[in-house]
Write an enzyme that holds these catalytic residues in place. Structure first.
Site, short mmCIF file in Angstrom:
data_model
loop_
_atom_site.label_atom_id
_atom_site.label_comp_id
_atom_site.label_asym_id
_atom_site.label_seq_id
_atom_site.Cartn_x
_atom_site.Cartn_y
_atom_site.Cartn_z
N ARG A 67 2.52 -10.27 7.08
CA ARG A 67 3.90 -10.20 7.61
C ARG A 67 4.04 -9.45 8.92
O ARG A 67 5.15 -9.33 9.44
CB ARG A 67 4.82 -9.61 6.54
CG ARG A 67 5.00 -10.63 5.43
CD ARG A 67 5.86 -10.14 4.31
NE ARG A 67 5.42 -10.80 3.10
CZ ARG A 67 5.92 -10.59 1.91
NH1 ARG A 67 6.90 -9.72 1.75
NH2 ARG A 67 5.47 -11.21 0.87
N ARG A 105 16.98 -0.68 -3.37
CA ARG A 105 15.70 -1.25 -3.79
C ARG A 105 15.78 -1.75 -5.22
O ARG A 105 16.44 -1.14 -6.07
CB ARG A 105 14.59 -0.19 -3.72
CG ARG A 105 14.24 0.24 -2.35
CD ARG A 105 13.43 -0.84 -1.65
NE ARG A 105 13.47 -0.65 -0.22
CZ ARG A 105 13.69 -1.64 0.65
NH1 ARG A 105 13.87 -2.87 0.24
NH2 ARG A 105 13.72 -1.40 1.93
N LYS A 120 1.70 7.49 3.58
CA LYS A 120 1.11 6.16 3.72
C LYS A 120 0.44 5.98 5.08
O LYS A 120 0.04 4.88 5.43
CB LYS A 120 2.19 5.09 3.53
CG LYS A 120 2.92 5.19 2.20
CD LYS A 120 4.14 4.28 2.16
CE LYS A 120 5.02 4.60 0.95
NZ LYS A 120 6.28 3.85 0.97
N HIS A 164 -4.73 -14.35 9.30
CA HIS A 164 -3.90 -13.15 9.33
C HIS A 164 -4.60 -11.97 10.00
O HIS A 164 -4.06 -10.87 10.01
CB HIS A 164 -3.47 -12.78 7.92
CG HIS A 164 -2.74 -13.87 7.21
ND1 HIS A 164 -1.58 -14.44 7.72
CD2 HIS A 164 -3.00 -14.54 6.06
CE1 HIS A 164 -1.17 -15.40 6.90
NE2 HIS A 164 -2.02 -15.48 5.90
N PRO A 204 0.84 -1.20 0.00
CA PRO A 204 0.00 0.00 0.00
C PRO A 204 0.87 1.25 0.00
O PRO A 204 1.65 1.48 0.92
CB PRO A 204 -0.80 -0.11 1.30
CG PRO A 204 -0.52 -1.47 1.85
CD PRO A 204 0.78 -1.92 1.27
N GLU A 205 0.79 2.03 -1.06
CA GLU A 205 1.45 3.33 -1.15
C GLU A 205 0.34 4.38 -1.17
O GLU A 205 -0.81 4.05 -0.92
CB GLU A 205 2.34 3.38 -2.41
CG GLU A 205 3.39 2.27 -2.44
CD GLU A 205 4.25 2.29 -3.71
OE1 GLU A 205 4.39 3.35 -4.33
OE2 GLU A 205 4.79 1.22 -4.06
#
Length: 272
Positions: free
Chosen positions: A111, A262, A58, A92, A2-3
């Site tokens: 995560r 990156r 974000k 999750h 998610p950006e």
DNA sequence: CTTCTTGTTACTGA
DNA sequence: ATCAGTAACAAGAA
């Protein structure tokens, strides 16, 4: 991940669904997804109402009716915020907020890097003020961007990703913006000429607006607040397109290279 | 089995 | 001060 466009999509979905609803109970299924003590977290939320939702970069901040507290949410890589009237709990699911009308807000996070944190108004402002300008903000102008770029000696990629300079751009949109602006991601920002800065400025606004219009990019875990995938995925030109023909020149394949720590994709022919 | 990926922070060294 | 590089975190994919 998610950006900015994904978080903005979630924000707009939630505004339509949770504003002014009374919270009746809160389940915390994974303690370390909540930065407060579970007891404090529950006590502040229970019988409270979400008055307003803000976003910067974000980050989301829910403002509450009682006590001027804010719930800060960062989804990091795999966090999801899903609003539903049904029971959609899965393995999750980390937190469930129950509303009086029996609808629920689920925070899922595969995560477990994302988090929820209740802070007072002053701390919320400290967190938001530390972030760089949000590119959807009125203050984000060509002149402002130019000043930022001239003051930095690092690569374009690293400036775009640095949340303390400009907030909201992550790995997907950084690469898509560089491609649209026809700029190599390893260019030093203080060496860009005025025409290049203008292209970059226009591309930042264009790509982010377009991605919001298409409700974000889903390539792994991102879904909107209704659990649906984003549609910008099919408009990606370079992200995850390594070894494919460039969408622009159709002549070179997309290069994949590690820049600023990156994985970075670009066309070595079209981007200068 | 190992390696890589992702956002962010913290740290080290230049 | 400023910047680059890397480890750490978790867990799934390759």
């Amino acid at each position: 991940m998610p950006e900015l466009p994904e978080v903005e999509t979630i924000k707009r979905d939630l505004e339509n669904n949770v504003i002014r609803k009374t919270i009746t109970s809160v389940q915390v299924l994974k303690n370390n997804s909540v930065k407060n003590s579970v007891q404090t977290f529950k006590n502040i939320l229970r019988f409270n109402q979400i008055k307003n939702i803000e976003r910067k970069g974000k980050y989301l901040a829910f403002e509450f009716k009682k006590d001027h507290n804010f719930l800060i949410i960062h989804l990091r890589m795999t966090g999801q915020l899903i609003y539903s009237k049904k029971d959609i709990q899965n393995k999750h699911t980390r937190v469930i907020i129950h509303f009086k009308d029996h609808s629920k807000l689920y925070f899922n996070d595969i995560r477990r890097f994302g988090y929820l944190q209740i802070v007072n108004k002053k701390d919320k402002e400290l967190i938001f003020d530390k972030l760089g300008i949000d590119p959807t903000d009125k203050g984000f102008t060509y002149e402002f961007l130019n000043t930022i770029l001239k003051s930095k000696k690092s690569s374009l990629k690293s400036v775009l990703l640095n949340q303390n300079i400009i907030s909201g751009i992550g790995n997907i949109y950084a690469d898509e913006i560089c491609f649209d602006a026809k700029l190599k991601p390893y260019r030093k920002t203080n060496a860009l000429n005025p025409k290049e800065v203008l292209r970059l400025f226009n591309s930042i606004r264009k790509i982010l607006d377009l991605a919001i219009k298409h409700r974000g990019t889903s390539f792994s875990d991102y879904v909107d607040a209704n659990g649906k995938m984003g549609n910008f995925t099919k408009h990606l030109k370079v992200y995850k397109k390594e070894r494919e023909r460039c969408a622009n020149c159709n002549n070179y394949s997309i290069t994949k290279l590690k820049i600023a720590g990156r994985m970075t994709r670009f066309c070595k022919n079209c981007q200068r």
